[in-house]
Design a protein around this motif. Sequence first.
Motif, mmCIF file in Angstrom:
data_model
loop_
_atom_site.group_PDB
_atom_site.id
_atom_site.type_symbol
_atom_site.label_atom_id
_atom_site.label_comp_id
_atom_site.label_asym_id
_atom_site.label_seq_id
_atom_site.Cartn_x
_atom_site.Cartn_y
_atom_site.Cartn_z
ATOM 1 N N GLN A 1 43.233 56.011 44.014
ATOM 2 C CA GLN A 1 43.492 54.577 44.038
ATOM 3 C C GLN A 1 44.946 54.269 43.701
ATOM 4 O O GLN A 1 45.286 53.126 43.400
ATOM 5 C CB GLN A 1 42.557 53.867 43.061
ATOM 6 C CG GLN A 1 41.083 53.996 43.427
ATOM 7 C CD GLN A 1 40.185 53.388 42.370
ATOM 8 O OE1 GLN A 1 40.353 53.629 41.176
ATOM 9 N NE2 GLN A 1 39.228 52.598 42.779
ATOM 10 N N CYS B 1 49.567 56.048 49.956
ATOM 11 C CA CYS B 1 48.655 56.269 48.835
ATOM 12 C C CYS B 1 48.220 57.730 48.798
ATOM 13 O O CYS B 1 48.187 58.414 49.826
ATOM 14 C CB CYS B 1 47.426 55.376 48.967
ATOM 15 S SG CYS B 1 47.796 53.594 49.070
ATOM 16 N N TYR C 1 48.215 50.644 40.983
ATOM 17 C CA TYR C 1 46.786 50.737 41.272
ATOM 18 C C TYR C 1 46.476 49.929 42.532
ATOM 19 O O TYR C 1 46.774 48.735 42.615
ATOM 20 C CB TYR C 1 46.027 50.177 40.073
ATOM 21 C CG TYR C 1 44.596 50.611 39.944
ATOM 22 C CD1 TYR C 1 44.250 51.949 39.879
ATOM 23 C CD2 TYR C 1 43.581 49.659 39.844
ATOM 24 C CE1 TYR C 1 42.928 52.335 39.720
ATOM 25 C CE2 TYR C 1 42.262 50.033 39.684
ATOM 26 C CZ TYR C 1 41.937 51.376 39.623
ATOM 27 O OH TYR C 1 40.627 51.752 39.462
ATOM 28 N N ALA C 2 45.865 50.588 43.537
ATOM 29 C CA ALA C 2 45.639 49.967 44.845
ATOM 30 C C ALA C 2 44.698 48.772 44.798
ATOM 31 O O ALA C 2 44.698 47.943 45.708
ATOM 32 C CB ALA C 2 45.105 51.012 45.831
ATOM 33 N N GLN C 3 43.905 48.658 43.747
ATOM 34 C CA GLN C 3 42.974 47.537 43.629
ATOM 35 C C GLN C 3 43.714 46.209 43.464
ATOM 36 O O GLN C 3 43.163 45.147 43.719
ATOM 37 C CB GLN C 3 42.028 47.766 42.449
ATOM 38 C CG GLN C 3 40.962 46.683 42.275
ATOM 39 C CD GLN C 3 39.995 47.008 41.160
ATOM 40 O OE1 GLN C 3 39.811 48.161 40.786
ATOM 41 N NE2 GLN C 3 39.359 45.987 40.616
ATOM 42 N N ASP D 1 42.816 49.007 48.173
ATOM 43 C CA ASP D 1 41.941 50.051 47.655
ATOM 44 C C ASP D 1 40.676 50.223 48.485
ATOM 45 O O ASP D 1 40.188 51.328 48.686
ATOM 46 C CB ASP D 1 41.572 49.722 46.204
ATOM 47 C CG ASP D 1 40.646 50.763 45.591
ATOM 48 O OD1 ASP D 1 40.835 51.955 45.886
ATOM 49 O OD2 ASP D 1 39.747 50.381 44.834
#
Length: 203
Positions: free
Chosen positions: A65, A60, A79-81, A95
């Motif tokens: 994010q 990452c 998107y890490a979320q 995230d």
Amino acid sequence: MTMKRNLFLAGAMVLASAGLARAEMAATAINDLTIHAGPGTQYPTVGVATRGSETILDGCVAGSQWCRVDVSGMRGWVYAQYLQMDRGGTQVIVDQNQADLDIPVVTYETTAATGPAEPAPGDELLGPVGSVETIEPPQTVTTYIESNPGSTVEVGGDVVVGAQVPGTVTFQEIPDYQYRYARINDRPVLVDPGTRRIVYVYN
């Protein structure tokens, strides 16, 4: 109005640590993932991976994010979320746990680009890339929005499901809910924070 479009001709990922020497890091998509050619919604879409897809995580961007993955035969940025990994037998969101999971740090450099990095206020909203499924928010979310209407933001174009909200628009968090809220052209909308695309428009 003519839409401004970003044309990213080339890009390169540079590992900031010896990430390639590490064992592969497996992660799971907890939502449908829009995969981009670079770490941001302004980059072209590579494809979409469905919820539950297994991914190989390269690393990452520090303080970001966005993570690079290999999923369903596609390589790109997500998107890490919307990624989760196993930590001691418990599934945790990437995230929120990058340091604890010892995620490799990567950087991204564009070698050529034209056009603005993000649409500016007054530009048309970008249309959907493929289909965007409309969600049905629970009553608790509707009640929260009614109690916290917020200020409206004027943006050119039609406020429709699938439209991408310019990067200058700030979203309002909703307690215990994955989507964010914004009031665009006096229309309350719910937005996917990862793709910045509208997933629900209140009438």
